[in-house]
Design a protein around this motif. Structure first.
Motif, PDB file in Angstrom:
ATOM      1  N   ASN A 275       0.875  -1.171   0.000  1.00  0.00           N
ATOM      2  CA  ASN A 275       0.000   0.000   0.000  1.00  0.00           C
ATOM      3  C   ASN A 275       0.915   1.224   0.000  1.00  0.00           C
ATOM      4  N   ILE A 276       0.992   1.939  -1.138  1.00  0.00           N
ATOM      5  CA  ILE A 276       1.998   2.980  -1.349  1.00  0.00           C
ATOM      6  C   ILE A 276       1.371   4.357  -1.145  1.00  0.00           C
ATOM      7  N   VAL A 277       1.946   5.137  -0.250  1.00  0.00           N
ATOM      8  CA  VAL A 277       1.441   6.481   0.014  1.00  0.00           C
ATOM      9  C   VAL A 277       2.507   7.488  -0.413  1.00  0.00           C
ATOM     10  N   PHE A 278       2.215   8.213  -1.484  1.00  0.00           N
ATOM     11  CA  PHE A 278       3.105   9.276  -1.938  1.00  0.00           C
ATOM     12  C   PHE A 278       2.819  10.563  -1.162  1.00  0.00           C
ATOM     13  N   ALA A 279       3.796  11.440  -1.148  1.00  0.00           N
ATOM     14  CA  ALA A 279       3.656  12.692  -0.391  1.00  0.00           C
ATOM     15  C   ALA A 279       2.516  13.554  -0.906  1.00  0.00           C
ATOM     16  N   ASP A 280       2.134  13.376  -2.182  1.00  0.00           N
ATOM     17  CA  ASP A 280       1.051  14.177  -2.736  1.00  0.00           C
ATOM     18  C   ASP A 280      -0.304  13.466  -2.657  1.00  0.00           C
ATOM     19  N   ALA A 281      -0.441  12.530  -1.721  1.00  0.00           N
ATOM     20  CA  ALA A 281      -1.734  11.879  -1.517  1.00  0.00           C
ATOM     21  C   ALA A 281      -2.808  12.944  -1.301  1.00  0.00           C
ATOM     22  N   PRO A 282      -3.981  12.793  -1.901  1.00  0.00           N
ATOM     23  CA  PRO A 282      -4.986  13.848  -1.826  1.00  0.00           C
ATOM     24  C   PRO A 282      -5.511  14.117  -0.421  1.00  0.00           C
ATOM     25  N   ARG A 308       2.245  -4.457   3.810  1.00  0.00           N
ATOM     26  CA  ARG A 308       3.444  -3.626   3.594  1.00  0.00           C
ATOM     27  C   ARG A 308       2.979  -2.205   3.273  1.00  0.00           C
ATOM     28  N   LEU A 309       3.225  -1.293   4.191  1.00  0.00           N
ATOM     29  CA  LEU A 309       2.850   0.106   3.998  1.00  0.00           C
ATOM     30  C   LEU A 309       4.086   0.888   3.582  1.00  0.00           C
ATOM     31  N   LEU A 310       4.107   1.324   2.333  1.00  0.00           N
ATOM     32  CA  LEU A 310       5.239   2.085   1.806  1.00  0.00           C
ATOM     33  C   LEU A 310       4.887   3.574   1.875  1.00  0.00           C
ATOM     34  N   VAL A 311       5.678   4.338   2.637  1.00  0.00           N
ATOM     35  CA  VAL A 311       5.393   5.759   2.852  1.00  0.00           C
ATOM     36  C   VAL A 311       6.592   6.583   2.416  1.00  0.00           C
ATOM     37  N   GLN A 312       6.320   7.639   1.642  1.00  0.00           N
ATOM     38  CA  GLN A 312       7.415   8.485   1.163  1.00  0.00           C
ATOM     39  C   GLN A 312       8.095   9.186   2.343  1.00  0.00           C
ATOM     40  N   ASP A 313       9.418   9.273   2.250  1.00  0.00           N
ATOM     41  CA  ASP A 313      10.250   9.758   3.353  1.00  0.00           C
ATOM     42  C   ASP A 313       9.755  11.047   3.995  1.00  0.00           C
ATOM     43  N   ASP A 395      13.778  -6.885   3.079  1.00  0.00           N
ATOM     44  CA  ASP A 395      14.372  -8.211   3.156  1.00  0.00           C
ATOM     45  C   ASP A 395      14.045  -8.924   4.468  1.00  0.00           C
ATOM     46  N   MET A 396      13.330  -8.256   5.380  1.00  0.00           N
ATOM     47  CA  MET A 396      12.952  -8.878   6.650  1.00  0.00           C
ATOM     48  C   MET A 396      11.794  -9.857   6.442  1.00  0.00           C
ATOM     49  N   ALA A 397      11.736 -10.863   7.298  1.00  0.00           N
ATOM     50  CA  ALA A 397      10.674 -11.864   7.191  1.00  0.00           C
ATOM     51  C   ALA A 397       9.291 -11.239   7.304  1.00  0.00           C
ATOM     52  N   ILE A 398       9.147 -10.226   8.177  1.00  0.00           N
ATOM     53  CA  ILE A 398       7.826  -9.621   8.354  1.00  0.00           C
ATOM     54  C   ILE A 398       7.394  -8.839   7.110  1.00  0.00           C
ATOM     55  N   ALA A 399       8.333  -8.531   6.218  1.00  0.00           N
ATOM     56  CA  ALA A 399       8.013  -7.834   4.977  1.00  0.00           C
ATOM     57  C   ALA A 399       7.889  -8.775   3.791  1.00  0.00           C
ATOM     58  N   ARG A 400       8.367 -10.009   3.936  1.00  0.00           N
ATOM     59  CA  ARG A 400       8.388 -10.929   2.796  1.00  0.00           C
ATOM     60  C   ARG A 400       7.398 -12.077   2.937  1.00  0.00           C
ATOM     61  N   GLU A 401       7.100 -12.483   4.158  1.00  0.00           N
ATOM     62  CA  GLU A 401       6.279 -13.670   4.369  1.00  0.00           C
ATOM     63  C   GLU A 401       4.861 -13.285   4.773  1.00  0.00           C
ATOM     64  N   GLU A 402       3.908 -14.078   4.305  1.00  0.00           N
ATOM     65  CA  GLU A 402       2.505 -13.802   4.616  1.00  0.00           C
ATOM     66  C   GLU A 402       2.221 -14.212   6.059  1.00  0.00           C
ATOM     67  N   ILE A 403       1.911 -13.237   6.891  1.00  0.00           N
ATOM     68  CA  ILE A 403       1.673 -13.478   8.314  1.00  0.00           C
ATOM     69  C   ILE A 403       0.231 -13.884   8.563  1.00  0.00           C
ATOM     70  N   PHE A 404      -0.691 -13.294   7.827  1.00  0.00           N
ATOM     71  CA  PHE A 404      -2.128 -13.528   7.975  1.00  0.00           C
ATOM     72  C   PHE A 404      -2.595 -13.147   9.374  1.00  0.00           C
ATOM     73  N   GLY A 405      -2.238 -11.950   9.752  1.00  0.00           N
ATOM     74  CA  GLY A 405      -2.634 -11.406  11.040  1.00  0.00           C
ATOM     75  C   GLY A 405      -2.379  -9.909  11.052  1.00  0.00           C
ATOM     76  N   PRO A 406      -2.787  -9.218  12.110  1.00  0.00           N
ATOM     77  CA  PRO A 406      -2.715  -7.741  12.133  1.00  0.00           C
ATOM     78  C   PRO A 406      -1.327  -7.211  12.487  1.00  0.00           C
ATOM     79  N   VAL A 407      -0.367  -7.460  11.599  1.00  0.00           N
ATOM     80  CA  VAL A 407       1.000  -6.989  11.790  1.00  0.00           C
ATOM     81  C   VAL A 407       1.389  -6.163  10.572  1.00  0.00           C
ATOM     82  N   LEU A 408       1.617  -4.873  10.777  1.00  0.00           N
ATOM     83  CA  LEU A 408       1.899  -3.944   9.683  1.00  0.00           C
ATOM     84  C   LEU A 408       3.375  -3.585   9.648  1.00  0.00           C
ATOM     85  N   SER A 409       3.974  -3.706   8.476  1.00  0.00           N
ATOM     86  CA  SER A 409       5.366  -3.322   8.264  1.00  0.00           C
ATOM     87  C   SER A 409       5.416  -2.005   7.493  1.00  0.00           C
ATOM     88  N   VAL A 410       5.990  -0.969   8.104  1.00  0.00           N
ATOM     89  CA  VAL A 410       6.103   0.342   7.458  1.00  0.00           C
ATOM     90  C   VAL A 410       7.501   0.473   6.865  1.00  0.00           C
TER      91      VAL A 410
END
Length: 498
Positions: A275-282, A308-313, A395-410
């Protein structure tokens, strides 16, 4: 009614509801030939809801034989599309008439909030069935362009016997995504629900019979472990196998099918969606709420979870602060309380898996911003507080493997190119979201994302009109929309000389 009265209503209903746990084969409920059963345990409080028949190879053989006989007889396949549509609409009406009981069974069995069982699962089930039923007499065959002395016809035949294996996270809805198009196109079906949540599927069998679906056309085989699924995957009288579940199981089913009769296998498998959030999100606040919902809804037990929550710096610090506040609205509670937003994990195995990933994330160097602990909501229940990890690398396991639970990686990114590289650096390709005010960027990024569903300035969009499925190791084929019908038919070319 007040929330307390509603809670009391559902608790009282839970004490009196009659629960069926037997297999349904050739029009009647029956025990496993071996007499074996397994306990159906509610994740809400650990109590045994009922004992469920543990079907095995014998039941698989009988169910497939019943499905084959009903298909060959033409009792369902030879009905006109309009006739099948009418019966499927009656099936939907019966589901609606029994919606509270079905929602309760879903919540007791799987642990999701009762408000979601009613508002999402039942409503989605009805929509899938009615939409597909309405479509079946509007799907036309084709005439090829030929010379004057030839007639070329392209027609669709039912595939025959369909075996469907469905997951435990949306038991009724995922079942209907398979049942509706399979039945609509004239096939006979053997459905294997997960042993973790078989109750609504077993109930649906009786409603289908009452609607007028002939005996043998729909069979339900609950079973513990993989014996029933393996028997169906290997069975030479099964023409098509459809599956939703993990990538690992999907691969094994494909191997079994390939080693036997080369039955078609369509699989919707795992995901690790970005889920990618750019700085110009409306609207950053809207993006925050959507990001929280994308990982917390259904306890994070969702194949398309935005894990996987991808947020611009340049907005990451502000966004994470807002996100932590938004997570406060997602507190686990008794699933029978309509005010609850997060219920119980489906069982102790899943709860331990989620807690294990929380430990692994910290061990790998990610920072646990909040949550991640087991909660004592109800005695013997399985509850986990949703977790946010920041300083995550892909490259971390929490970012690569399907957890199937409420664990968010930013995960932070600098620019569009890096965001795409991170998002696509996964074996999965089920779904993705992106937030931007730049129309060109929205088109550009959506086109380059390796995912079967892409949502722009929202998360988890779409309805029955949109196909659903994945790229890469997230599977093949599509559920929903008219494209789903392709999985349940064979194309035939017939040429006539005039």
């Amino acid at each position: 009614m007040t929330t307390d009265q509603n809670l009391h209503y559902w608790q009282s209903f839970a004490e009196t509801v009659s629960i069926e746990g037997r297999a349904f084969i050739d029009g009647r409920y029956q025990d496993a030939e071996s007499g074996e059963v397994f306990d159906c345990i509610s994740p809400i409080d650990g109590r045994v809801l009922c004992q469920v028949a543990s079907s095995g190879e014998s039941e698989a053989n009988r169910a497939v034989a019943a499905a084959r006989a009903s298909y060959v007889s033409g009792v369902w396949a030879d009905k006109s599309p309009a006739e099948r549509k009418e019966i499927l609409f009656r099936f939907a009406d019966l589901i609606e008439a029994n919606q509270e009981e079905l929602a309760l069974l879903e919540t007791l069995d799987m642990g999701k909030p009762i408000s979601d069982s009613l508002g999402v699962d039942v409503n989605g089930t009805l929509r899938a069935l009615r939409w597909t039923a309405e479509a079946i007499d509007k799907v036309y065959d084709e005439l090829a362009t030929t010379s004057h002395d030839q007639l070329g016809m392209v027609t669709r035949n039912p595939v025959g016997v369909v075996a469907a294996i469905v997951p435990w996270n949306f038991p009724m809805l995922m079942a209907m995504w398979k049942l509706a198009p399979a039945l609509a196109m004239g096939n006979s079906v053997v459905l294997k629900p997960s042993e973790k949540s078989p109750l609504t599927a077993i109930k649906l069998a009786r409603l289908a019979q009452q609607a007028g679906i002939p005996d043998g056309v729909l069979n339900i085989l609950p079973g513990f472990g993989h014996s029933v699924g393996a028997a169906l995957a290997k069975h030479d009288d099964v023409n098509t196998l459809v599956f939703t579940g993990s990538t690992g199981v999907a691969k094994r089913l494909m191997i079994m099918a390939g080693e036997t009769n080369m039955k078609r296998v369509w699989a919707e498998a795992g995901g690790k969606s970005a889920n990618i959030v750019f700085a110009d999100a409306p609207d950053l606040d809207e993006a925050v709420e959507a990001a929280a919902s994308a990982i917390c809804f259904n306890q994070g037990e969702v194949c398309t979870a935005g894990s996987r929550l991808l947020v611009q710096d340049n907005i990451a610090d502000e966004f994470i602060e807002k996100l932590q506040t938004a997570f406060q609205a997602w507190k686990p509670g008794n699933p029978l309380n309509p005010a609850t937003t997060i219920g119980a994990m489906v069982d102790d195995i899943q709860m331990k898996q989620v807690l294990g990933y929380v430990e692994k994330g910290s061990a790998e160097g990610a920072t646990l911003r909040c949550g991640g602990e087991q909660l004592d909501i109800e005695p013997n229940g399985y509850y986990v507080q949703p977790a946010i990890f920041e300083n995550v690398t892909n490259d971390m396991a929490i970012a690569r493997e399907e957890i199937f639970g409420p664990v968010l990686s930013v995960i932070r990114f600098k620019d569009e190119e890096e965001a795409l590289a991170i998002a696509n650096d996964s074996i999965y390709g089920l779904a993705a979201g992106l937030w931007t005010s730049d129309l060109s960027r929205a088109h550009r990024v959506a086109r380059k994302l390796e995912a079967g569903s892409v949502w722009v300035n929202q998360y988890d969009g779409g309805d029955m009109t949109a196909p659903f499925g994945g790229f890469k190791q997230s599977g093949n084929g599509r559920d929903k929309s008219l494209h789903a019908l392709d999985k349940y038919t064979e194309l035939k070319a017939t040429w006539m000389k005039i």
